[in-house]
Design a protein around this motif. Structure first.
Motif, mmCIF file in Angstrom:
data_model
loop_
_atom_site.group_PDB
_atom_site.id
_atom_site.type_symbol
_atom_site.label_atom_id
_atom_site.label_comp_id
_atom_site.label_asym_id
_atom_site.label_seq_id
_atom_site.Cartn_x
_atom_site.Cartn_y
_atom_site.Cartn_z
ATOM 1 N N LYS A 178 19.237 -19.145 12.703
ATOM 2 C CA LYS A 178 18.894 -19.661 14.031
ATOM 3 C C LYS A 178 20.105 -19.686 14.949
ATOM 4 O O LYS A 178 19.975 -19.511 16.161
ATOM 5 C CB LYS A 178 18.307 -21.068 13.913
ATOM 6 N N ASN A 179 21.302 -19.902 14.391
ATOM 7 C CA ASN A 179 22.504 -20.085 15.203
ATOM 8 C C ASN A 179 23.258 -18.797 15.477
ATOM 9 O O ASN A 179 24.344 -18.832 16.063
ATOM 10 C CB ASN A 179 23.440 -21.092 14.516
ATOM 11 N N LEU A 180 22.714 -17.658 15.075
ATOM 12 C CA LEU A 180 23.365 -16.382 15.388
ATOM 13 C C LEU A 180 23.399 -16.160 16.897
ATOM 14 O O LEU A 180 22.443 -16.481 17.602
ATOM 15 C CB LEU A 180 22.604 -15.228 14.728
ATOM 16 N N ASP A 181 24.505 -15.594 17.393
ATOM 17 C CA ASP A 181 24.519 -15.219 18.803
ATOM 18 C C ASP A 181 23.913 -13.819 18.941
ATOM 19 O O ASP A 181 23.524 -13.184 17.949
ATOM 20 C CB ASP A 181 25.923 -15.307 19.406
ATOM 21 N N TYR A 182 23.837 -13.335 20.168
ATOM 22 C CA TYR A 182 23.153 -12.072 20.444
ATOM 23 C C TYR A 182 23.769 -10.917 19.657
ATOM 24 O O TYR A 182 23.055 -10.136 18.996
ATOM 25 C CB TYR A 182 23.203 -11.781 21.941
ATOM 26 N N ASP A 183 25.098 -10.789 19.705
ATOM 27 C CA ASP A 183 25.764 -9.674 19.032
ATOM 28 C C ASP A 183 25.665 -9.795 17.518
ATOM 29 O O ASP A 183 25.525 -8.777 16.811
ATOM 30 C CB ASP A 183 27.225 -9.595 19.464
ATOM 31 N N GLN A 184 25.736 -11.007 16.998
ATOM 32 C CA GLN A 184 25.610 -11.196 15.557
ATOM 33 C C GLN A 184 24.225 -10.797 15.067
ATOM 34 O O GLN A 184 24.080 -10.170 14.010
ATOM 35 C CB GLN A 184 25.908 -12.656 15.199
ATOM 36 N N TYR A 185 23.203 -11.168 15.835
ATOM 37 C CA TYR A 185 21.845 -10.800 15.436
ATOM 38 C C TYR A 185 21.655 -9.283 15.472
ATOM 39 O O TYR A 185 21.052 -8.694 14.576
ATOM 40 C CB TYR A 185 20.827 -11.496 16.330
ATOM 41 N N ARG A 186 22.195 -8.648 16.499
ATOM 42 C CA ARG A 186 22.074 -7.186 16.613
ATOM 43 C C ARG A 186 22.813 -6.471 15.488
ATOM 44 O O ARG A 186 22.556 -5.290 15.220
ATOM 45 C CB ARG A 186 22.609 -6.715 17.961
ATOM 46 N N ASP A 187 23.740 -7.158 14.837
ATOM 47 C CA ASP A 187 24.514 -6.546 13.758
ATOM 48 C C ASP A 187 23.723 -6.481 12.452
ATOM 49 O O ASP A 187 24.189 -5.898 11.475
ATOM 50 C CB ASP A 187 25.822 -7.328 13.548
ATOM 51 N N ILE A 188 22.545 -7.108 12.418
ATOM 52 C CA ILE A 188 21.682 -7.044 11.232
ATOM 53 C C ILE A 188 20.741 -5.853 11.406
ATOM 54 O O ILE A 188 19.963 -5.797 12.357
ATOM 55 C CB ILE A 188 20.870 -8.337 11.047
ATOM 56 N N ARG A 189 20.809 -4.911 10.476
ATOM 57 C CA ARG A 189 19.993 -3.702 10.588
ATOM 58 C C ARG A 189 19.271 -3.412 9.274
ATOM 59 O O ARG A 189 19.825 -3.606 8.192
ATOM 60 C CB ARG A 189 20.871 -2.498 10.970
ATOM 61 N N PHE A 190 18.059 -2.934 9.429
ATOM 62 C CA PHE A 190 17.277 -2.541 8.258
ATOM 63 C C PHE A 190 17.821 -1.227 7.717
ATOM 64 O O PHE A 190 18.173 -0.312 8.481
ATOM 65 C CB PHE A 190 15.807 -2.385 8.643
ATOM 66 N N ASN A 191 17.901 -1.119 6.393
ATOM 67 C CA ASN A 191 18.365 0.106 5.742
ATOM 68 C C ASN A 191 17.222 1.110 5.726
ATOM 69 O O ASN A 191 16.211 0.900 5.050
ATOM 70 C CB ASN A 191 18.811 -0.208 4.315
#
Length: 494
Positions: A32-45
């Motif tokens: 929940k506390n991820l910022d915008y760039d941190q969330y975008r850094d999560i990618r599906f393989n």
């Protein structure tokens, strides 16, 4: 018996008899506390895509929960034998980039949404074809297109009522495709405080013969309670500025995902009327509607496909899709409603269009409807005879010795189409213009543009009360024959 639309509809019916149960968000704080760039850094393989091992024509990839995406959706696969298999969240399917997450106690989080991949433009690569992410939003692409506008399953009180309600797709069932399949079927369950529903989406990707991607939709809704505005097939887009409303200081002539609302009605002679309403970025909220006894189709369109109209090498607005909605069967009387909000730039969607039926069944009674949604590019739906090419507002040379009436507004509108191209050189064409009660027509002209071969209409009107809106409607005619769609606009109040 295989799981299908009727099973989802029965779930929706049962849910509608009970009070709405808000989704309990149990997302771990570190997500929940991820910022915008941190969330975008999560990618599906992509190697973990569903059906990749089987080398099927369609594949599914998934979106991780976090930041703004906090409500999980459940995703299931319908096997060829009809069995339903739950698709469980597995953190090993994702690359978390630079994020340092404990991942303790996550369990089966569910997903934020999913995307469908298919070899749309190149047989050697599976492009994104359709995305379902957030509330009941979806986006799709035809051949050669870039993501732009969005569609939704349902809109409630977008205008009217005590505030807009955003129903959400809470669960999906996706039929595993056959090895040579060219269509994909997705079932979805919709839920909100005042409505439930079942949806069946049949995806037909574009190909060399027909570049449009088509989505056939079957839906059954149940209301838990009354609504002020029930918006079917909502389309959401962005219009920041264009030829009809240039923006000083921006080197780009136009910035928009759509430049107009087009409607085909079943009213009147000759099979109905075609309407074109150029979009605007209003200085205040602007709501207009078009009532009719029968709807043949409507859409938010990106007619202008020239790079030189946008000059944006990154956004490439000339490749954004138009979306055309065609009802399957008769929907009865109602109205197409258009909501336009002010936006300072292109980062916010500020345009919504949807169908509002005149009559809505009582709570717990089914509302059945079906439609085709086409995501179109260069080859898009147009009126059969003639259509608007561009709309411009303003004056050219004005004699400085003559005072211009401050109430006056001039529009310059260009039309094209087969009916106009077929006219003889000596054809007499007139502009048929009507104005609402707050406008007085000063002058109207129609003439062939020798530079392009199109026909140009100029209209000068005086606003009687500049603080009030004024409506104009116009089309080109020769003899008793209409040559074009009806161009219509609202002069915004000052």
């Amino acid at each position: 018996m295989a799981f299908g639309f009727d099973d989802v509809a029965e779930r929706a019916r049962q849910m509608a008899t009970r009070a709405y149960a808000p989704v309990a968000v149990k997302l771990p704080d570190e997500l929940k506390n991820l910022d915008y760039d941190q969330y975008r850094d999560i990618r599906f393989n992509p190697q973990k895509s569903l059906w990749r091992r089987e080398n099927l024509p369609f594949e599914l990839a998934f979106f991780h929960l976090g930041k703004f995406q906090t409500q999980p959706v459940s995703i299931n696969e319908i096997a060829p034998d009809g069995r339903v298999n739950h698709v469980a969240f597995d953190r090993a399917d994702f690359d978390y980039g630079k994020n340092k997450l404990t991942q303790k106690g996550w369990g089966d989080l569910g997903f934020a949404g999913f995307r469908v991949h298919y070899a749309l433009n190149n047989p050697a690569y599976k492009d994104e074809l359709v995305v379902f992410l957030g509330a009941s939003y979806l986006r799709a692409l035809g051949k050669g297109q870039h993501y732009g506008m969005s569609a939704r399953g349902l809109g409630i009180d977008t205008v009217g009522g005590s505030g807009e309600e955003f129903p959400r797709f809470s669960e999906f069932w996706i039929e595993r495709p056959a090895p040579q399949a060219t269509t994909l079927v997705i079932h979805a369950l919709l839920d909100s405080p005042r409505a439930t529903g079942a949806y069946r989406f049949t995806l037909r990707p574009g190909d060399d013969k027909n570049p449009d991607t088509a989505i056939d939709v079957q839906a059954r809704l149940f209301l838990r309670a009354g609504v002020a505005t029930l918006g079917l097939t909502p389309l959401t887009s962005m219009f920041a500025h264009g030829e009809n409303q240039p923006k000083a200081g921006d080197f780009r002539p136009e910035v928009h995902d759509s430049d107009g609302l087009m409607i085909a009605t079943g009213d009147g002679k000759g099979g109905g009327e075609w309407l074109w309403r150029p979009l605007v970025n209003p200085n205040r909220t602007l709501v207009t509607s078009f009532s009719m006894a029968e709807l043949k189709g409507f859409g938010l369109m990106q007619r202008d496909r020239a790079y030189t109209s946008y000059e944006d090498t990154e956004a490439q607005y000339e490749h954004r899709p138009s979306v055309w909605i065609t009802p399957q069967g008769k929907w009865g009387p109602g109205r197409v409603e258009l909501l336009q909000l002010h936006t300072p730039d292109e980062t916010d969607d500020n345009v919504v269009a949807y169908w509002v039926p005149d009559s809505v069944p009582a709570p717990n009674q089914p509302i059945d409807f079906a439609y085709r949604m086409q995501w179109q590019g260069e080859r898009q739906q147009r009126p059969p005879a003639g259509w608007t090419v561009q709309t411009r507002r303003g004056h050219g040379f004005v004699d400085r010795h003559k005072a211009l009436d401050p109430r006056e507004v001039q529009y310059v509108v260009d039309f094209d189409g087969p009916a106009l191209r077929a006219l003889p050189a000596d054809a007499v064409v007139k502009a048929v213009v009507t104005a609402g009660s707050n406008a007085q027509i000063v002058e109207r002209n129609a003439y062939r543009n020798p530079a392009t071969g199109t026909w140009r209409m100029t209209v000068r009107v005086n606003r009687l009360q500049p603080a009030q809106p004024a409506e104009l409607r116009a089309f080109l005619q020769t003899g008793d024959n209409a040559l074009t769609e009806t161009w219509t606009t609202i002069i915004q109040p000052e």
